[in-house]
Scaffold this motif. Structure first.
Motif, short mmCIF file in Angstrom:
data_model
loop_
_atom_site.label_atom_id
_atom_site.label_comp_id
_atom_site.label_asym_id
_atom_site.label_seq_id
_atom_site.Cartn_x
_atom_site.Cartn_y
_atom_site.Cartn_z
N SER A 90 0.83 -1.22 0.00
CA SER A 90 0.00 0.00 0.00
C SER A 90 0.86 1.26 0.00
N ALA A 91 0.52 2.19 -0.88
CA ALA A 91 1.17 3.50 -0.88
C ALA A 91 0.65 4.29 0.32
N LEU A 92 1.57 4.95 1.07
CA LEU A 92 1.18 5.61 2.31
C LEU A 92 1.26 7.14 2.22
N TRP A 93 2.47 7.64 1.94
CA TRP A 93 2.60 9.10 1.85
C TRP A 93 3.88 9.45 1.11
N LEU A 94 3.92 10.74 0.73
CA LEU A 94 5.11 11.30 0.07
C LEU A 94 5.67 12.40 0.95
N TRP A 95 7.00 12.41 1.06
CA TRP A 95 7.67 13.50 1.77
C TRP A 95 8.84 13.96 0.91
N SER A 96 9.01 15.29 0.83
CA SER A 96 10.12 15.81 0.03
C SER A 96 10.92 16.81 0.85
N PRO A 97 12.26 16.75 0.77
CA PRO A 97 13.09 17.74 1.48
C PRO A 97 12.89 19.15 0.94
N ARG A 98 12.20 19.27 -0.20
CA ARG A 98 11.93 20.61 -0.72
C ARG A 98 10.88 21.33 0.13
N TRP A 99 9.96 20.56 0.70
CA TRP A 99 8.93 21.11 1.61
C TRP A 99 8.94 20.27 2.88
N PRO A 100 10.01 20.35 3.68
CA PRO A 100 10.20 19.40 4.79
C PRO A 100 9.14 19.50 5.87
N GLU A 101 8.43 20.63 5.96
CA GLU A 101 7.41 20.77 7.00
C GLU A 101 6.10 20.08 6.60
N LEU A 102 6.00 19.64 5.36
CA LEU A 102 4.78 19.01 4.87
C LEU A 102 4.96 17.51 4.68
N VAL A 103 3.83 16.79 4.73
CA VAL A 103 3.82 15.39 4.31
C VAL A 103 2.50 15.21 3.55
N HIS A 104 2.55 14.35 2.53
CA HIS A 104 1.38 14.20 1.65
C HIS A 104 0.86 12.77 1.68
N PRO A 105 -0.07 12.49 2.62
CA PRO A 105 -0.63 11.14 2.66
C PRO A 105 -1.51 10.89 1.43
#
Ligand SMILES: [Zn+2]
Ligand SMILES: [Zn+2]
Length: 165
Positions: A90-105
């Motif tokens: 299962s795909a859970l979330w995306l995180w990028s060091p470009r926007w480190p304060e965000l996470v994209h479930p």
């Protein structure tokens, strides 16, 4: 809005606070389609990385997509990290060091009932698979590549931002 999510097999559970929980943005790019989008697209939500709590972290693996520049043929590895359950896929979330304060479930991983978006945005249509039919309402926005507003800006424009902590 506090979101609770999990993978299909239950090895991974998570909770995260999301000021931008409407599942309105459908991404038809090949990465979303292949890793999380059985219907031809995937939907990511905007959440606060610092509030992310995970149970079963040892079952998570990260995928970093290889990107090929069509003009130069040069391959690079995406800085975005796509977390998925190694047991069930299962795909859970995306995180990028470009926007480190965000996470994209991924909306597909969320168990909390999500609000229904009054309009939707369809992005990366230039990468859409030929078999995918876009079901767009007249109010929806369509983009061949990236949209003209962020997940947060969409919520702000429609007065749907959840500012409660
Ligand atoms: Zn799993
Ligand atoms: Zn995508």
């Amino acid at each position: 809005m506090l979101l609770a999510g999990s993978c299909h097999c239950g090895a991974v559970h998570f909770r995260v606070n999301s000021p931008h929980p409407y599942p309105f943005c459908l991404c038809y790019c090949s990465i979303c389609r292949k890793t999380a989008g059985g219907g031809g697209y995937a939907i990511n939500l905007g959440a606060e990385f610092e509030t992310l709590e995970v149970e079963g972290r040892e079952h998570i693996r990260e995928y970093r997509a290889r990107l090929r520049d069509e003009e130069t043929g040069k391959e690079t590895v995406s800085e975005a990290r796509r977390s998925f359950c190694a047991e069930c896929g299962s795909a859970l979330w995306l995180w990028s060091p470009r926007w480190p304060e965000l996470v994209h479930p991924h909306a597909s991983a969320i168990d909390t009932p999500l609000p229904v978006p009054p309009e939707r945005t369809h992005i990366m249509l230039g990468s859409k698979a030929p078999w995918v039919v876009v079901h767009a309402d007249p109010r929806d926005k369509l983009f061949d590549e990236y949209p003209d507003e962020s997940l947060a800006q969409w919520h702000q424009r429609l007065g749907l931002e959840d500012t409660e902590d």
